[in-house]
Design a protein around this motif. Structure first.
Motif, PDB file in Angstrom:
ATOM      1  N   THR A 165      24.013 -12.478  21.241  1.00 39.34           N
ATOM      2  CA  THR A 165      22.950 -13.372  20.773  1.00 39.34           C
ATOM      3  C   THR A 165      22.902 -13.349  19.242  1.00 39.34           C
ATOM      4  N   SER A 166      22.114 -14.267  18.700  1.00 39.97           N
ATOM      5  CA  SER A 166      21.932 -14.357  17.240  1.00 39.97           C
ATOM      6  C   SER A 166      20.701 -13.582  16.770  1.00 39.97           C
ATOM      7  N   PHE A 167      20.121 -12.762  17.655  1.00 41.35           N
ATOM      8  CA  PHE A 167      18.890 -12.031  17.321  1.00 41.35           C
ATOM      9  C   PHE A 167      19.219 -10.943  16.304  1.00 41.35           C
ATOM     10  N   ASP A 168      18.715 -11.117  15.072  1.00 42.28           N
ATOM     11  CA  ASP A 168      19.073 -10.233  13.973  1.00 42.28           C
ATOM     12  C   ASP A 168      17.878 -10.140  13.028  1.00 42.28           C
ATOM     13  N   THR A 169      17.170  -9.015  13.085  1.00 43.43           N
ATOM     14  CA  THR A 169      15.947  -8.909  12.281  1.00 43.43           C
ATOM     15  C   THR A 169      16.216  -8.426  10.853  1.00 43.43           C
ATOM     16  N   LYS A 219       9.126 -13.819  13.229  1.00 44.13           N
ATOM     17  CA  LYS A 219       8.888 -14.683  14.387  1.00 44.13           C
ATOM     18  C   LYS A 219       9.018 -13.954  15.716  1.00 44.13           C
ATOM     19  N   TYR A 220       9.965 -13.026  15.809  1.00 43.37           N
ATOM     20  CA  TYR A 220      10.364 -12.501  17.116  1.00 43.37           C
ATOM     21  C   TYR A 220      10.009 -11.032  17.377  1.00 43.37           C
ATOM     22  N   THR A 221       9.371 -10.337  16.421  1.00 43.56           N
ATOM     23  CA  THR A 221       9.021  -8.938  16.682  1.00 43.56           C
ATOM     24  C   THR A 221       7.548  -8.680  16.389  1.00 43.56           C
ATOM     25  N   PHE A 222       7.057  -7.594  16.978  1.00 46.68           N
ATOM     26  CA  PHE A 222       5.644  -7.235  16.809  1.00 46.68           C
ATOM     27  C   PHE A 222       5.503  -5.724  16.675  1.00 46.68           C
ATOM     28  N   ASP A 223       4.417  -5.312  16.038  1.00 45.60           N
ATOM     29  CA  ASP A 223       4.025  -3.909  16.005  1.00 45.60           C
ATOM     30  C   ASP A 223       2.680  -3.706  16.710  1.00 45.60           C
ATOM     31  N   ASP A 224       1.824  -4.727  16.629  1.00 45.60           N
ATOM     32  CA  ASP A 224       0.461  -4.610  17.166  1.00 45.60           C
ATOM     33  C   ASP A 224       0.137  -5.776  18.094  1.00 45.60           C
ATOM     34  N   LEU A 225      -0.911  -5.577  18.887  1.00 50.95           N
ATOM     35  CA  LEU A 225      -1.386  -6.620  19.785  1.00 50.95           C
ATOM     36  C   LEU A 225      -2.387  -7.522  19.070  1.00 50.95           C
ATOM     37  N   PHE A 259      -2.184  -9.359  23.343  1.00 52.66           N
ATOM     38  CA  PHE A 259      -0.783  -9.723  23.558  1.00 52.66           C
ATOM     39  C   PHE A 259       0.047  -9.385  22.314  1.00 52.66           C
ATOM     40  N   PRO A 260       1.352  -9.188  22.486  1.00 57.68           N
ATOM     41  CA  PRO A 260       2.190  -8.903  21.323  1.00 57.68           C
ATOM     42  C   PRO A 260       2.076  -9.994  20.262  1.00 57.68           C
ATOM     43  N   GLY A 261       1.892  -9.567  19.023  1.00 57.92           N
ATOM     44  CA  GLY A 261       1.754 -10.519  17.926  1.00 57.92           C
ATOM     45  C   GLY A 261       3.087 -10.870  17.292  1.00 57.92           C
ATOM     46  N   THR A 262       3.071 -11.135  16.016  1.00 57.65           N
ATOM     47  CA  THR A 262       4.277 -11.453  15.248  1.00 57.65           C
ATOM     48  C   THR A 262       4.281 -10.568  14.001  1.00 57.65           C
ATOM     49  N   GLU A 263       5.197 -10.859  13.079  1.00 56.62           N
ATOM     50  CA  GLU A 263       5.281 -10.128  11.807  1.00 56.62           C
ATOM     51  C   GLU A 263       5.501  -8.625  12.014  1.00 56.62           C
ATOM     52  N   SER A 307       7.974  -5.032  12.479  1.00 58.14           N
ATOM     53  CA  SER A 307       8.911  -4.334  11.583  1.00 58.14           C
ATOM     54  C   SER A 307      10.361  -4.717  11.856  1.00 58.14           C
ATOM     55  N   GLY A 308      10.586  -5.417  12.970  1.00 56.91           N
ATOM     56  CA  GLY A 308      11.943  -5.817  13.334  1.00 56.91           C
ATOM     57  C   GLY A 308      12.492  -5.101  14.552  1.00 56.91           C
ATOM     58  N   THR A 309      11.747  -4.126  15.077  1.00 62.59           N
ATOM     59  CA  THR A 309      12.249  -3.309  16.187  1.00 62.59           C
ATOM     60  C   THR A 309      11.849  -3.856  17.554  1.00 62.59           C
ATOM     61  N   HIS A 310      10.566  -4.104  17.761  1.00 61.83           N
ATOM     62  CA  HIS A 310      10.063  -4.420  19.105  1.00 61.83           C
ATOM     63  C   HIS A 310       9.978  -5.925  19.320  1.00 61.83           C
ATOM     64  N   PRO A 311      10.773  -6.465  20.257  1.00 64.46           N
ATOM     65  CA  PRO A 311      10.715  -7.910  20.496  1.00 64.46           C
ATOM     66  C   PRO A 311       9.378  -8.316  21.104  1.00 64.46           C
ATOM     67  N   ASN A 312       8.787  -9.384  20.572  1.00 61.00           N
ATOM     68  CA  ASN A 312       7.592  -9.945  21.196  1.00 61.00           C
ATOM     69  C   ASN A 312       8.009 -10.878  22.330  1.00 61.00           C
ATOM     70  N   MET A 313       7.065 -11.598  22.910  1.00 63.23           N
ATOM     71  CA  MET A 313       7.414 -12.431  24.069  1.00 63.23           C
ATOM     72  C   MET A 313       8.441 -13.502  23.710  1.00 63.23           C
ATOM     73  N   ALA A 314       8.340 -14.055  22.511  1.00 58.70           N
ATOM     74  CA  ALA A 314       9.336 -15.054  22.100  1.00 58.70           C
ATOM     75  C   ALA A 314      10.716 -14.416  21.984  1.00 58.70           C
ATOM     76  N   GLY A 315      10.777 -13.217  21.406  1.00 55.80           N
ATOM     77  CA  GLY A 315      12.054 -12.517  21.297  1.00 55.80           C
ATOM     78  C   GLY A 315      12.617 -12.131  22.652  1.00 55.80           C
ATOM     79  N   ILE A 316      11.736 -11.691  23.531  1.00 55.74           N
ATOM     80  CA  ILE A 316      12.153 -11.276  24.875  1.00 55.74           C
ATOM     81  C   ILE A 316      12.704 -12.461  25.659  1.00 55.74           C
TER      82      ILE A 316
END
Length: 214
Positions: free
Chosen positions: A159-163, A171-177, A181-185, A187-196
């Motif tokens: 895939t092209s998923f590259d943080t 757009k695609y990762t979250f740290d907090d809810l 629900f998973p948010g955005t912005e 650190s680049g590690t945890h995919p949010n629903m869009a990333g998943i």
């Protein structure tokens, strides 16, 4: 396995990417629902393949050892995300040590559930980890998977998923809810629903369907 993944039992091991971080559902929950599989997750936030006494989630092999003896059809795991920190930032162990511990983990899985198929999920390219360490871990991981006949759901390579790309990180990762629900912005590690849904679910589902048709 044959007859597709539907109705099969799936056990999932690993770190926060499999666990879900601060949200109870991760990509593996969505995949299991999509493929009509029965899922049990054993993953823990902060877990490592290697032995890092300072890692918050313990070792992934311990998850395997402590899991039920009842045999699943498919075993899924990830790793390396927290190992990259333990190796590069904290210098707790080396890539070679990681490789040895990964082989021990795969051996433990195969010994405990000899008829189950194993799938390794190679996480996306992480802007939150040292790049050269990620590449080195990927090389030894793919080698071990080939040796142990482990299927690879290669989100990293397929895939092209590259943080490292800041727009993707936001757009695609979250740290907090946010509102539960998973948010955005992130650190680049945890995919949010869009990333998943955009990157993880298609690759992992395709891998499960492929091994189930054997």
């Amino acid at each position: 396995m044959g007859n597709g993944p539907a109705g099969k039992i799936l056990y999932a091991f690993g770190d926060s990417i499999v666990h879900g971080h601060v949200y109870p559902r991760s990509f593996v929950d969505l995949v299991a629902e999509r493929e009509s599989m029965t899922l049990t997750k054993f993953a823990r936030n902060g877990a490592t393949i290697g032995v890092d006494p300072h890692a918050s989630g313990g070792q992934i092999r311990t998850q395997v050892e402590e899991a039920t003896d009842i045999a699943p059809d498919v075993l899924l795991l990830d790793g390396g995300t927290n190992d990259a920190q333990s190796i590069f930032r904290d210098q707790r162990y080396t890539v070679g040590t990681y490789a040895d511990e990964l082989e021990k983990t795969l051996y433990t899985m195969q010994r405990k559930w000899p008829r189950a198929r194993i799938v390794y999920v190679a996480a996306h390219k992480l802007g939150s980890r040292d790049w050269n360490t990620q590449v080195a871990l990927r090389e030894v991981t793919l080698r071990a998977c080939q040796k142990w006949d482990v299927a690879v759901a290669d989100v990293f390579g397929d895939t092209s998923f590259d943080t490292r790309d800041d727009a993707q990180r936001a757009k695609y990762t979250f740290d907090d809810l946010v509102n539960g629900f998973p948010g955005t912005e992130g650190s680049g590690t945890h995919p949010n629903m869009a990333g998943i849904t955009t990157f993880y679910v298609p690759v992992v589902s395709a891998c499960l369907q492929k091994i189930s048709s054997r």
